[in-house]
Every structure is written in C-alpha cells, then in structure tokens.
Design an enzyme around this catalytic site. Structure first.
Site, PDB file in Angstrom:
ATOM      1  N   ASN A  95       0.843  -1.199   0.000  1.00  0.00           N
ATOM      2  CA  ASN A  95       0.000   0.000   0.000  1.00  0.00           C
ATOM      3  C   ASN A  95       0.876   1.246   0.000  1.00  0.00           C
ATOM      4  O   ASN A  95       1.869   1.314   0.724  1.00  0.00           O
ATOM      5  CB  ASN A  95      -0.861  -0.030   1.291  1.00  0.00           C
ATOM      6  CG  ASN A  95      -1.944   1.027   1.314  1.00  0.00           C
ATOM      7  OD1 ASN A  95      -2.715   1.147   0.358  1.00  0.00           O
ATOM      8  ND2 ASN A  95      -2.018   1.788   2.390  1.00  0.00           N
ATOM      9  N   HIS A 155      -4.663   9.899  -1.406  1.00  0.00           N
ATOM     10  CA  HIS A 155      -4.775  11.162  -0.670  1.00  0.00           C
ATOM     11  C   HIS A 155      -4.462  12.248  -1.705  1.00  0.00           C
ATOM     12  O   HIS A 155      -3.303  12.474  -2.044  1.00  0.00           O
ATOM     13  CB  HIS A 155      -3.776  11.213   0.485  1.00  0.00           C
ATOM     14  CG  HIS A 155      -4.071  10.217   1.562  1.00  0.00           C
ATOM     15  ND1 HIS A 155      -5.189  10.314   2.356  1.00  0.00           N
ATOM     16  CD2 HIS A 155      -3.424   9.090   1.949  1.00  0.00           C
ATOM     17  CE1 HIS A 155      -5.215   9.295   3.215  1.00  0.00           C
ATOM     18  NE2 HIS A 155      -4.158   8.533   2.974  1.00  0.00           N
ATOM     19  N   GLU A 176      -7.390   4.681   0.590  1.00  0.00           N
ATOM     20  CA  GLU A 176      -7.428   5.773   1.576  1.00  0.00           C
ATOM     21  C   GLU A 176      -7.880   7.073   0.918  1.00  0.00           C
ATOM     22  O   GLU A 176      -7.327   8.139   1.178  1.00  0.00           O
ATOM     23  CB  GLU A 176      -6.045   5.970   2.222  1.00  0.00           C
ATOM     24  CG  GLU A 176      -5.476   4.706   2.847  1.00  0.00           C
ATOM     25  CD  GLU A 176      -4.161   4.933   3.603  1.00  0.00           C
ATOM     26  OE1 GLU A 176      -3.808   6.102   3.867  1.00  0.00           O
ATOM     27  OE2 GLU A 176      -3.497   3.938   3.917  1.00  0.00           O
ATOM     28  N   ASP A 179      -9.186  10.508   0.023  1.00  0.00           N
ATOM     29  CA  ASP A 179      -9.809  11.756   0.465  1.00  0.00           C
ATOM     30  C   ASP A 179      -9.381  12.843  -0.511  1.00  0.00           C
ATOM     31  O   ASP A 179      -8.332  12.745  -1.141  1.00  0.00           O
ATOM     32  CB  ASP A 179      -9.535  12.117   1.927  1.00  0.00           C
ATOM     33  CG  ASP A 179      -8.097  11.974   2.375  1.00  0.00           C
ATOM     34  OD1 ASP A 179      -7.193  12.044   1.534  1.00  0.00           O
ATOM     35  OD2 ASP A 179      -7.889  11.799   3.589  1.00  0.00           O
TER      36      ASP A 179
HETATM   37  C1  XIL Z   1      -3.119   8.640   9.486  1.00  0.00           C
HETATM   38  C2  XIL Z   1      -4.299   8.734  10.436  1.00  0.00           C
HETATM   39  O1  XIL Z   1      -5.431   9.072   9.685  1.00  0.00           O
HETATM   40  C3  XIL Z   1      -4.039   9.779  11.487  1.00  0.00           C
HETATM   41  O2  XIL Z   1      -5.082   9.760  12.461  1.00  0.00           O
HETATM   42  C4  XIL Z   1      -2.709   9.530  12.177  1.00  0.00           C
HETATM   43  O3  XIL Z   1      -2.432  10.575  13.073  1.00  0.00           O
HETATM   44  C5  XIL Z   1      -1.606   9.438  11.140  1.00  0.00           C
HETATM   45  O4  XIL Z   1      -1.921   8.434  10.200  1.00  0.00           O
HETATM   46  N1  XIL Z   1      -1.238   6.929   5.059  1.00  0.00           N
HETATM   47  C6  XIL Z   1      -1.597   5.858   5.818  1.00  0.00           C
HETATM   48  C7  XIL Z   1      -2.458   6.036   7.005  1.00  0.00           C
HETATM   49  O5  XIL Z   1      -1.288   4.728   5.434  1.00  0.00           O
HETATM   50  O6  XIL Z   1      -2.198   5.094   8.009  1.00  0.00           O
HETATM   51  C8  XIL Z   1      -2.347   7.417   7.585  1.00  0.00           C
HETATM   52  O7  XIL Z   1      -3.311   7.552   8.624  1.00  0.00           O
HETATM   53  C9  XIL Z   1      -2.553   8.440   6.495  1.00  0.00           C
HETATM   54  C10 XIL Z   1      -1.512   8.309   5.413  1.00  0.00           C
END
Ligand code: XIL
Length: 634
Positions: free
Chosen positions: A235, A271, A301, A303
């Site tokens: 990932n 992201h 993930e 957003d």
């Molecule tokens: C993030 C969480 O959303 C937060 O709450 C934490 O403080 C930091 O981590 N990539 C990832 C996730 O694989 O695990 C991360 O999650 C965001 C970026």
C-alpha cells in the site's frame, strides 16, 4: 440500545476473543481482553438524526451488485459517542479499515504486550453490520512504539519480532473473527518519494536499516503463513498516476513475485487534492499497470482535499463541485477495472478527518451528504453515463449480442444541411460519426474487438476496453442516401471460465462536420480548471452570424453538479428571446445539444444558468465551448 439477539451475538464474539487470550498463554504474551467492546453500541449524547431520507439507496447497497465494497477508515471513539457516525457508517459502508488501531504503537505497545481492545471494537462493529475489514498495517515507518524504534535490535532479533507480531496480530483476527479481515496492508509506504526519472528506491526505515531490503519478503511470507486466505497488499501514496514512484513500487513487487513472495495486490491510497488530482487517463493507467501484472488493485485511503485552512470556513461551490467530480473520477476508474473491487475512503465525514480543518470527505460536519456523495451515488445508480443531446438520425434496436456475431441496421443520411460556425459555411457536409454504445469483458488478456462497417466497407475497429457501457465514435463519410451500418464482434475467445464478450446497444449516427471549428466563448464567470463556472445567474454571450433561417443544433460543452436531486439548467437566448434550454445532467465534460430555431442575420446568443439555489450545497454549472451546427433531417 441493542436488541437482545444482537447483544447475544456480540457477547459470543467477546467470549471467543477471551478464549483466544488463554490460547496465547503458550506464547507468554499477556493478552488484553476487549472489555469495553460491549459498551460499543451505547450513544452517550442525544444527537440529531442523520440527514439522508430513509428511502435513499445507500452506497453500500448500490455497490454490492457490482461486486464492489465501499468502505472507510473508522475510529472507535466517534463510533461509541456519536450516533450519526455509527448510523451513517452502518448504512453506507460494506468494508472498514481501522484508522490507527492496528498500527504497532497501538496494538503492540510493549514488546510483550498486545492490546487488541480498540481494533476489536471496530472488528465487532464490522461483524455486526455485515462489513469486512482491511487490516492496516503490519510494517510501516510511522506510528511505531519506542521499544521497537529505540533499541538497536540485531537483524535476527528484528526478524523474530516481525514474525511474532504478524503471527499474533493476523492470527488474532483469523481466530477471533474468522473471515472478517479479507485484506492486509502488509507493507505500507516502503518506497521513497524521489526526483529524477529512475524508479524510486526503498525508503530508509527501521525495517530496512535493521533487517535489510528483504524485510518486505519476510513480512509478506509471515502474513501468508498467519492467514493463507487473506489477500496481501503493498500500500502506498502518490502512485495514483504513472511515474517514477509507481515504477519504484512495481519494481519491488515484480522482484518479490519473481522470488516467489506472496503479493496479491497494490493499494493506491489516493490522498489527493481536488485541484491537483490525477486525470481519468492517469488513474486508468496506474490501475492497469498493477492489474496487467495479474495483481488486484484497491482504492485504500481516498480523500479529496480542497485547500480549506480556516476552522470555520465554508467550502465554496467550486470546491464542492470540483471535489465531487474527483470522487466520481476515482470511482469511475475503479469500476472500469475488473480487479478493483475495494473502494475505501479515509474518513467519511468532515467531522472526523485527519486533514481537518480541510473538508475532504463525502459527508459534511453535520453528517449531511455533500455533492461528492451524490456523485458517487449517481455513478452507482447510472453506470451508462450521460451523453445527452446527440442528433440522433436513427437509433438501432436494443440488440444485445455476445459470443461473436454481428448486428446491423439501416440509416437514411441526409447531407444537404448546411453547417455554420464562426461565419464559415460548410455546405453539403458528408462527414458523420457512428457512435456505438458498447460494453465488453476481458478474457485471454485481451478486450473484444468490434468492427464497424458502412455498406460493408470497414470504417473503424474498436477495442471495447470497458466493462461499463460507453460510447465509441467511428468517423465515416457517405453521400446522401440509405446506408447500412454493421457492428461485428471479431475476436471471440472462450477457455473454461474465461469468456470474452462484447455487447452492443444503441448505434447513433450524427453529423461531424464542424467539431474542428470549435471556439471558446467569453464569460463573466471566473475561470476554473478546464472551463468556466456559471454561478447564480451567470451567463456568457457571443455574436454569431446565422446564414439561413432554420433549425440549428447548438452544442455546448458543459458539466454540472446537482443539488436536491435537480441538475442545473442552461438556457439559450437569441437577442434576449429564449430559444432553448437543456438539463446539464453530467458530472463530466460532455457535449450537449439544444435544438433551436434561429433566424438569419447577425445575432447575440447568450447562455445563462437560471436555476441556482441558495442551499449550502449549491447547484453548479461549468460551461466550456459553444458551437453551432445545422441539424440534419431525421
Ligand atoms: C493517518 C491517520 O489518519 C491519522 O489519524 C494519524 O495521526 C496518522 O496516520 N497513510 C496511511 C495512514 O497509510 O495510516 C495514515 O493515517 C494516512 C496516510
């Protein structure tokens, strides 16, 4: 309050978890039982009801028939305290990822202590609501406990620690919640961000430093050993478009697989920013790069940040609309790839997002669905996409066909109409487009090929590279008269379960004479990426010289966002008199046609967006170019 049967089921789960704690005795690992899991369903504060009407279909239900699971990262605190969080998640999601609760610092706080309490609350909620779970994550450079990072363990010790952790964590879920965790992010973000053109190398982490670059191999092998049924993922972020980072990831994955390491899929985190998002073509290319290797791909993930920095700032119409289009684009990409069956957002409400005060989610802070939610719902409701307003000469019968063969139909083409654009008359045009609505399934590594013939002369060959209905344009020329268009599926393939299919629906023939002459209109609206936005009462106008009094097709390239179930309406006026209107029912830039009567002479044509609303989620209309074509006779 839980109903009796549900509470009994939950108690059973807790009992089996407690039994597991005993079985861990042999490993000398004190197991912390999830004592608070039974508190999970209790709301502590009365909160307003979620805003979606009960009759509205959920994303989860709409996605299910497509073999797609829609999910989110969830956290146990709001699940316990916020009824709207719990209800919205239960209604909309079919898979969840613990946002932080399976990271080493939380689940393995001391070398000899595992704490599954928080993650088990999420697992219980998933089990109770019929969701599955993604395990996240088994080897990462962040959120590790001090005992792990601050001690100079040898390679042998580190391998033992990694092995024991994976065996304990993956083993716990396999035993306590059988079948629940279907995917593990075994290794997270192992490739570094880099410049240059070569594939990005491995990131230097506590794992690579103390074990070496082969720590990935070990992590995947240990995970397979701990749960042979789970899909094992690599990932990462910033691999949602082709480029050196994706190449770096693929190089690692290829090399691992060549060594026989069990990697099943690549998770694209997504992201992304609304104004810097990868294009549809980039998303498709990134996903195909993964799946053409025989791997699964997942959106893990997602957003979509819009750039809000103030705690009380309101998202603008442009931000909400652009964000919605990006959410939809990512879903489009996933739906177009047969090996993308998991679509997970990183938080579903702006009230609970790691990017706060930005507002990157599908629901707002009050749990009302945003335009982005509507975009996903509408995409799932209507997979065909809008392609409104073409000048239909004649439409074929709905003629589903698969397994090889052909369909054909006759059209009467009239080429006497004059097309005009920007004072250039193109009389007697003979250029046409046959727009063929097709979908296909891939087999034997290839998509179906479909040949389009006009009067038995090959006009074009189409690779039907989508499982969703999509129009494919084939240009051809023909003189006035009756012509036969034939659509033939040529490369049929069948081998056991692998069966290539092509299905043809409508064939639409349109004039294509003046597309090349398009020109941008001027506007009073503010420029937006790729076009103009017409907000409340926005309008654009331009002067055209119309050569003859006739019916014209006024083509606009536009996109819109709906609000309260209604799409924006674009009105065309000639010298201030309304001549036509069109519903801009499309998230993506599309050509829409208004069939309007125009009189000869110089005229001012104006386009206005008239049905704006004043609700917080506003309707938007984005207008790009306008062209005018003489309509052919039906
Ligand atoms: C993030 C969480 O959303 C937060 O709450 C934490 O403080 C930091 O981590 N990539 C990832 C996730 O694989 O695990 C991360 O999650 C965001 C970026």
């Amino acid at each position: 309050m839980l109903r009796r049967s549900a509470r009994a089921a939950l108690t059973a789960v807790v009992a089996s978890v407690a039994a597991l704690a005993l079985s861990f005795g042999g490993l000398a690992v004190p197991f912390v039982a999830p004592a608070t899991a039974t508190d999970l369903p209790c709301a502590t504060t009365p909160t307003p009801k979620a805003v979606l009407p009960a009759t509205s279909p959920s994303l989860r239900d709409l996605a299910a028939p497509r073999g797609l699971r829609i999910g989110s990262a969830l956290a146990p605190n709001p699940l316990r305290t916020e009824a709207r969080y719990r209800e919205t998640a239960a209604r909309e999601l079919s898979i969840l990822t613990p946002e932080n609760q399976l990271k080493w610092a939380t689940v393995h706080p001391q070398r000899d202590v595992y704490d599954f309490c928080a993650a088990d609350q999420l697992a219980s909620f998933a089990a109770k609501t019929g969701m599955t779970m993604r395990g996240h994550t088994l080897a990462w450079h962040n959120q590790n406990p001090a005992w792990l990072t601050d001690t100079a363990f040898s390679r042998t010790e580190m391998l033992q620690i990694l092995h024991d952790h994976i065996a304990a964590v993956v083993g716990h879920y396999r035993t306590a919640f059988p079948g629940l965790v279907t995917q593990w992010d075994v290794v997270n973000e192992a490739v570094t961000d880099c410049g240059g053109t070569a594939p990005c190398p491995l990131r230097s982490t506590v794992w690579s430093q103390r074990i070496g670059p082969d720590y990935l191999d070990y992590a995947f092998r240990y995970a397979r050993e701990a749960d042979p049924a789970a899909k094992l993922y690599y990932n990462d972020y910033a691999i949602e478009r082709p480029g050196r980072k994706l190449n770096g990831v693929l190089a690692q994955v290829d090399a691992m697989r060549a060594r026989g390491v069990p990697v099943d899929g690549v998770g694209l985190q997504f992201h992304i920013g609304a104004y810097s998002a990868p294009s549809a073509a980039d998303i498709a290319a990134a996903m195909t790069a993964v799946t053409s290797r025989g791997l699964d791909v997942a959106v893990t993930e997602l957003d979509v940040a819009v750039g809000i920095t103030g705690a009380n700032a309101t998202a603008s119409q442009n931000q909400l609309g652009t964000q919605a289009a990006v959410y939809r684009r990512v879903l489009d990409g996933c739906l177009a790839n047969a090996r993308c069956t998991t679509f997970v957002v990183w938080g579903f409400t702006d009230a609970q997002t790691w990017l706060s005060p930005d507002q990157p989610c599908l629901f707002d802070k009050g749990y009302a669905p945003k335009v982005a939610y509507d975009a996903l719902r509408d995409r799932l409701l209507d997979g065909t996409g809008e392609r409104a307003g073409e000048v239909v000469v004649r439409q074929a019968e709905d003629s589903g066909h698969s397994g090889g063969g052909s369909v054909s139909n006759g059209w009467s083409l009239n080429t006497t109409g004059a097309a005009v654009y920007d004072d250039v008359a193109l009389a007697g045009s003979t250029a046409y487009l046959a727009s063929v609505l097709l979908r296909g399934t891939l087999a034997g590594g290839a998509w179906p090929l479909v040949e389009v013939r006009v009067d038995n002369v090959l006009a074009g060959t189409i690779e039907v590279n989508s499982m969703e209905w999509a129009p494919y344009d084939v240009p051809f020329s023909a003189p006035a008269g009756v012509h036969r268009v034939t659509v033939t599926f040529t490369n049929d393939y069948y081998n056991g379960d692998e069966d290539r299919n092509a299905v043809v629906d409508a064939v639409t023939v349109t004039t294509a004479a003046i597309e090349a002459e398009a020109m941008h209109v001027r506007t009073t609206g503010a420029p937006v990426p790729g076009g103009w936005a017409l907000y409340a009462n926005g309008n654009v106008a331009n002067a055209w010289s119309i050569p003859a009094t006739a019916q014209y097709a006024v083509r606009v390239v536009a996109r819109g966002t709906p609000s309260n179930g209604t799409w924006p309406v674009l009105e065309a006026t000639m010298d201030g008199v309304l001549v036509g209107r069109v519903n801009v029912k499309t998230w993506d830039w599309s050509t829409l046609t208004l069939t309007v009567p125009l009189t000869a002479g110089p005229h001012l044509l104006a386009f206005a967006f008239t049905n704006d609303t004043a609700t917080p989620q506003d309707r938007n209309l984005f207008l790009d170019k306008v062209t005018i074509v003489a309509t052919p006779a039906a």
